[in-house]
Design an enzyme around this catalytic site. Structure first.
Site, PDB file in Angstrom:
ATOM      1  N   GLY A 278       0.821  -1.212   0.000  1.00 15.69           N
ATOM      2  CA  GLY A 278       0.000   0.000   0.000  1.00 15.69           C
ATOM      3  C   GLY A 278       0.854   1.261   0.000  1.00 15.69           C
ATOM      4  N   PHE A 279       0.191   2.380   0.109  1.00 16.78           N
ATOM      5  CA  PHE A 279       0.865   3.677   0.094  1.00 16.78           C
ATOM      6  C   PHE A 279       1.871   3.778   1.255  1.00 16.78           C
ATOM      7  CE2 PHE A 279       0.027   8.211   1.731  1.00 16.78           C
ATOM      8  CZ  PHE A 279       1.164   8.725   1.113  1.00 16.78           C
TER       9      PHE A 279
ATOM     10  N   ASN B  79      -2.980  -8.451   0.747  1.00 12.78           N
ATOM     11  CA  ASN B  79      -3.902  -9.248  -0.070  1.00 12.78           C
ATOM     12  C   ASN B  79      -4.230  -8.526  -1.378  1.00 12.78           C
ATOM     13  OD1 ASN B  79      -5.587  -7.238   0.772  1.00 12.78           O
ATOM     14  ND2 ASN B  79      -7.177  -8.566   1.598  1.00 12.78           N
TER      15      ASN B  79
ATOM     16  N   GLY C 182      -3.921  -2.489  -2.136  1.00 11.50           N
ATOM     17  CA  GLY C 182      -2.476  -2.377  -2.375  1.00 11.50           C
ATOM     18  C   GLY C 182      -2.155  -2.652  -3.831  1.00 11.50           C
TER      19      GLY C 182
ATOM     20  N   ASP D   3      -4.188 -12.704   3.080  1.00  8.31           N
ATOM     21  CA  ASP D   3      -5.232 -11.906   3.743  1.00  8.31           C
ATOM     22  C   ASP D   3      -5.091 -12.141   5.251  1.00  8.31           C
ATOM     23  OD1 ASP D   3      -7.536 -10.986   4.941  1.00  8.31           O
ATOM     24  OD2 ASP D   3      -8.896 -11.884   3.473  1.00  8.31           O
TER      25      ASP D   3
ATOM     26  N   LYS E  40     -13.147  -6.303   9.415  1.00 11.56           N
ATOM     27  CA  LYS E  40     -12.440  -7.550   9.733  1.00 11.56           C
ATOM     28  C   LYS E  40     -10.923  -7.349   9.842  1.00 11.56           C
ATOM     29  CE  LYS E  40     -13.745 -11.361   7.552  1.00 11.56           C
ATOM     30  NZ  LYS E  40     -14.244 -12.165   6.389  1.00 11.56           N
TER      31      LYS E  40
ATOM     32  N   GLY F 109      -1.337 -12.099  18.079  1.00 11.39           N
ATOM     33  CA  GLY F 109      -0.986 -13.485  18.403  1.00 11.39           C
ATOM     34  C   GLY F 109       0.367 -13.858  17.827  1.00 11.39           C
TER      35      GLY F 109
ATOM     36  N   TYR G  77     -14.775   1.957   9.724  1.00  9.47           N
ATOM     37  CA  TYR G  77     -13.334   2.216   9.844  1.00  9.47           C
ATOM     38  C   TYR G  77     -13.002   2.701  11.256  1.00  9.47           C
ATOM     39  CZ  TYR G  77      -8.750   4.256   8.533  1.00  9.47           C
ATOM     40  OH  TYR G  77      -7.425   4.582   8.425  1.00  9.47           O
TER      41      TYR G  77
ATOM     42  N   THR H  26      -2.124  12.082   5.358  1.00 11.12           N
ATOM     43  CA  THR H  26      -0.765  11.976   4.823  1.00 11.12           C
ATOM     44  C   THR H  26      -0.842  11.860   3.302  1.00 11.12           C
ATOM     45  OG1 THR H  26      -0.058  10.903   6.856  1.00 11.12           O
ATOM     46  CG2 THR H  26       1.362  10.595   4.945  1.00 11.12           C
TER      47      THR H  26
END
Ligand code: UDP
Length: 329
Positions: A13-14, A35, A39, A59, A94, A105, A148, A178
């Site tokens: 991604g960015f 995933n 991206g 993912d 999710k 974890g 979100y 940003t």
């Protein structure tokens, strides 16, 4: 002693891709995971030839396995623009909740320190200005941004729980607006929207009357702040952003000047729950990390404009390249 190993989720991604660059530069072994819903492999293509770089197409809402040791985990996987999380609301919830749980974890298992990308959206439409880390926020849980905002708020809560209950080494960065190269031209955010419109010869669309404010941070400054926070021993949430605040209509004028477009600025309806003002209080970052932004908006916008200009024409006209339905389960 081998190299220190770092896992960066959302690595294509960015922000994730800029973090990959930074950690490679600092001499780390970097594993990027993505995933590729939002991206783009083009952001990290230049890294594939390196010996100390790996990419996992995965993912993170599914169980995450990484062989070998990990020293640090940077959790930067999530859709992050209002348009994206309207299209993929379930996946947004999710990745912030189940995805974060999986990574916490993993961090426990590897005895790794983990930094979590949170957001100024935890403050919602703020009634305190500028926003300090102590402000609890004003979020509409069931509004369009709720998927979100609440995922990120849950993410902070579960991260703190792992910190206090499991003594996991955790860091939480609250990222404000940003910008910079590798933002997606069609992600709906105001800067790529305006520059894309200027490049296509369309009018610039200001939402509402344009009096709402944002404070834009250049990506290199942000990455420096994140790097310092990760290496610090500060486990409470910290704002990282540029306090230089501007109204969206002033911002549109800056883009008109920058691009030399002859098009007009036009006004559209303001989306629901669009925050009226936003400016980070960065006292903590200044005092604890000795950090503050260095790149002026003029300088940063110029670099970003050059990047967008260099993209192939078909990207400029690409509205939406795939169906997101699959991810809303
Ligand atoms: N905005 C706008 N025109 C656009 C896209 C966005 O006026 O074409 C406004 C939007 O309503 C918001 C601000 O610009 O007030 C920043 O929007 P963005 O989606 O970049 O991020 P946000 O800070 O709202 O998450």
């Amino acid at each position: 002693m081998g190299k220190k190993r770092v896992l960066i989720t959302g690595g294509a991604g960015f922000l994730g891709s800029h973090l990959c660059d930074r950690f490679i530069k600092e001499g780390y072994y970097v594993i990027a995971m993505d995933n590729l819903i939002t991206g783009d492999l083009r952001n990290i293509e230049h890294l594939f030839k390196l010996e100390y770089f790996e990419f996992y197409h995965h993912d993170i809402t599914k169980f995450v396995h990484v062989p070998g040791k990990l020293d640090y985990i940077l959790h930067f996987a999530s859709p992050a623009s209002p348009i994206d999380y309207l299209k993929i609301p379930i996946q947004t919830l999710k990745v912030g909740s189940l995805g974060t749980h999986n990574l916490l974890g993993l961090a426990r298992d590897k005895k790794a320190r983990i930094i979590i990308a949170s957001t100024s959206e935890v403050y919602g439409d703020p009634t305190v200005h500028p926003q300090t880390e102590e402000y609890y926020g004003n979020v509409n849980t069931v509004g369009p941004r709720g998927v979100y905002d609440e995922a990120k708020r849950f993410q902070e809560a579960i991260t703190m729980a792992y910190h206090t209950f499991h003594q996991l080494e955790t860091r939480i960065v609250r990222i404000f607006n940003t910008y910079g190269p590798r933002m997606r031209l069609n992600d709906g955010r105001v800067l790529p929207a305006f520059i894309g419109q200027a490049l296509r010869g369309e009018d610039l669309t200001v939402f509402g009357n344009g009096s709402q404010t944002r404070s834009f941070c250049y990506v290199d400054d942000l990455v420096e702040g994140i790097y310092r926070l990760l290496l610090s021993d500060y486990a409470q949430p910290m704002n990282i952003g540029n306090p230089n605040e501007i109204t969206i209509s002033e911002f549109a004028e800056e883009i008109v000047k920058l691009t030399g477009t002859k098009q007009k600025v036009v006004y559209h309806d303001l989306p629901k729950d669009d925050p009226k003002q936003r400016q980070p209080d960065i006292t903590k970052a200044r005092e604890i990390l000795g950090w503050e932004p260095k790149v002026s908006r003029e300088e940063g916008l110029k670099i970003t404009y050059e990047y967008f200009k260099s993209l192939p024409q078909e990207i400029l006209y690409q509205r939406d390249h795939k169906s997101f339905d699959h991810y809303n389960r």
